[in-house]
Design a protein around this motif. Structure first.
Motif, PDB file in Angstrom:
ATOM      1  N   UNK A 130      -4.201  58.118  62.685  1.00 26.80           N
ATOM      2  CA  UNK A 130      -3.468  58.911  64.107  1.00 26.80           C
ATOM      3  C   UNK A 130      -1.951  59.252  63.226  1.00 26.80           C
ATOM      4  N   UNK A 131      -1.438  60.326  63.915  1.00 24.89           N
ATOM      5  CA  UNK A 131      -0.608  60.424  63.924  1.00 24.89           C
ATOM      6  C   UNK A 131       0.948  59.789  64.244  1.00 24.89           C
ATOM      7  N   UNK A 132       0.398  59.395  65.161  1.00 21.20           N
ATOM      8  CA  UNK A 132       0.953  58.062  66.123  1.00 21.20           C
ATOM      9  C   UNK A 132       1.417  56.528  65.058  1.00 21.20           C
ATOM     10  N   UNK A 133       0.425  56.877  64.175  1.00 21.42           N
ATOM     11  CA  UNK A 133       0.232  55.131  63.690  1.00 21.42           C
ATOM     12  C   UNK A 133       1.868  55.151  62.180  1.00 21.42           C
ATOM     13  N   UNK A 134       2.479  55.324  62.716  1.00 22.93           N
ATOM     14  CA  UNK A 134       3.907  55.640  61.729  1.00 22.93           C
ATOM     15  C   UNK A 134       3.706  54.203  60.796  1.00 22.93           C
ATOM     16  N   UNK A 135       3.295  53.221  61.004  1.00 23.06           N
ATOM     17  CA  UNK A 135       3.239  52.478  60.040  1.00 23.06           C
ATOM     18  C   UNK A 135       1.977  52.469  58.830  1.00 23.06           C
ATOM     19  N   UNK A 136       1.276  52.782  59.281  1.00 30.39           N
ATOM     20  CA  UNK A 136       0.753  53.074  58.281  1.00 30.39           C
ATOM     21  C   UNK A 136       0.411  54.087  57.642  1.00 30.39           C
ATOM     22  N   UNK A 137       0.173  55.463  58.286  1.00 24.74           N
ATOM     23  CA  UNK A 137       1.118  56.422  57.141  1.00 24.74           C
ATOM     24  C   UNK A 137       2.091  55.805  55.731  1.00 24.74           C
ATOM     25  N   UNK A 138       3.025  54.960  56.410  1.00 24.51           N
ATOM     26  CA  UNK A 138       4.060  54.292  54.864  1.00 24.51           C
ATOM     27  C   UNK A 138       2.841  53.555  54.356  1.00 24.51           C
ATOM     28  N   UNK A 139       2.337  53.205  54.492  1.00 25.33           N
ATOM     29  CA  UNK A 139       1.451  52.213  53.904  1.00 25.33           C
ATOM     30  C   UNK A 139       0.566  52.408  52.853  1.00 25.33           C
ATOM     31  N   UNK A 140      -0.110  53.981  53.529  1.00 23.25           N
ATOM     32  CA  UNK A 140      -0.966  54.587  52.724  1.00 23.25           C
ATOM     33  C   UNK A 140       0.420  55.569  51.178  1.00 23.25           C
ATOM     34  N   UNK A 141       1.493  56.266  52.032  1.00 22.22           N
ATOM     35  CA  UNK A 141       2.021  57.005  51.156  1.00 22.22           C
ATOM     36  C   UNK A 141       2.906  56.217  50.029  1.00 22.22           C
ATOM     37  N   UNK A 142       2.869  55.040  50.584  1.00 22.50           N
ATOM     38  CA  UNK A 142       3.561  53.797  49.680  1.00 22.50           C
ATOM     39  C   UNK A 142       2.515  53.239  48.465  1.00 22.50           C
ATOM     40  N   UNK A 143       1.390  53.758  49.116  1.00 21.51           N
ATOM     41  CA  UNK A 143       0.019  53.610  47.757  1.00 21.51           C
ATOM     42  C   UNK A 143      -0.205  54.930  46.733  1.00 21.51           C
ATOM     43  N   UNK A 144       0.156  55.411  47.341  1.00 19.62           N
ATOM     44  CA  UNK A 144       0.330  57.089  47.041  1.00 19.62           C
ATOM     45  C   UNK A 144      -0.837  58.151  47.617  1.00 19.62           C
ATOM     46  N   UNK A 145      -0.789  57.995  48.396  1.00 20.34           N
ATOM     47  CA  UNK A 145      -1.580  59.355  49.459  1.00 20.34           C
ATOM     48  C   UNK A 145      -0.656  59.792  49.555  1.00 20.34           C
ATOM     49  N   UNK A 146      -0.838  61.271  50.317  1.00 20.22           N
ATOM     50  CA  UNK A 146      -0.280  62.516  50.511  1.00 20.22           C
ATOM     51  C   UNK A 146      -0.842  62.855  51.530  1.00 20.22           C
ATOM     52  N   UNK A 147      -0.657  63.441  52.775  1.00 17.66           N
ATOM     53  CA  UNK A 147      -0.625  64.060  53.648  1.00 17.66           C
ATOM     54  C   UNK A 147      -1.008  65.579  53.337  1.00 17.66           C
ATOM     55  N   UNK A 148      -2.446  66.094  53.846  1.00 22.51           N
ATOM     56  CA  UNK A 148      -3.046  67.653  53.227  1.00 22.51           C
ATOM     57  C   UNK A 148      -3.050  68.527  54.159  1.00 22.51           C
ATOM     58  N   UNK A 149      -3.069  67.704  55.676  1.00 19.93           N
ATOM     59  CA  UNK A 149      -3.781  68.463  56.747  1.00 19.93           C
ATOM     60  C   UNK A 149      -3.774  67.892  57.774  1.00 19.93           C
ATOM     61  N   UNK A 150      -3.733  67.879  59.164  1.00 24.08           N
ATOM     62  CA  UNK A 150      -3.747  67.609  60.258  1.00 24.08           C
ATOM     63  C   UNK A 150      -5.472  68.193  61.507  1.00 24.08           C
TER      64      UNK A 150
END
Length: 169
Positions: A130-150
């Motif tokens: 979810x776009x509001x789940x900033x903690x998860x987004x940061x964790x996934x970026x730290x794991x190497x993921x990058x946003x590709x779409x909304x």
């Protein structure tokens, strides 16, 4: 912060795990991002015998700490992520015990799991917080993921994130 040398074990969910997962789904840090716990638990129960979704318990030192599922968006009719390259797998992760949230387990679990998927030949892994789940987004970026779409789909408003095998090596 957890040490990066932790090794997580991933095992299939069994019916005996369902009460524990129900408890996790009731935790505020999980309930905020999942739908109705009874509905979610019924879906997880159905996934135990699914060919398109693999429900897993993540263990650390033989203790269950998280629920992780992987799925193939090409094995479901009209899946909103079926536009991803063939062979792509999606994952979802929820850490159960609240005291284990926010200390690095999320990114470490995801990193270990996707490395194993890449070794099996999976070309891309996606995740859709979810776009509001900033903690998860940061964790996934730290794991190497990058946003590709909304996207907006039956799963709600999501940030579709990806990591490709050549990036993850």
């Amino acid at each position: 912060m957890i040490k990066q040398d932790h090794g997580y074990d991933f095992r299939p969910v069994t019916k005996k795990d369902l009460p524990m997962i129900a408890g996790w789904l009731a935790e505020p840090h999980v309930a905020e991002w999942w739908d109705d716990p009874e509905t979610e638990l019924a879906e997880i129960r159905d996934h135990i015998d699914s060919i398109s979704v693999e429900p897993l318990i993540v263990e650390l030192d033989d203790k269950p700490i998280a629920y992780l599922q992987s799925y193939d968006p090409h094995m479901e009719d009209d899946h909103p992520y079926a536009d991803q390259p063939f062979g792509t797998l999606g994952i979802d992760l929820s850490i159960g015990p609240p005291e284990l949230v926010g200390i690095g387990h999320g990114s470490a679990i995801v990193r270990q799991f996707i490395e194993a998927l890449f070794e099996e030949g999976v070309p891309r892994v996606i995740i859709d917080p979810d776009p509001a789940n900033i903690r998860a987004i940061r964790a996934y970026e730290k794991a190497g993921f990058r946003p590709i779409d909304r996207r907006r789909s039956e799963y709600g408003d999501v940030v579709l994130m990806a990591i490709d095998a050549e990036e993850g090596q």
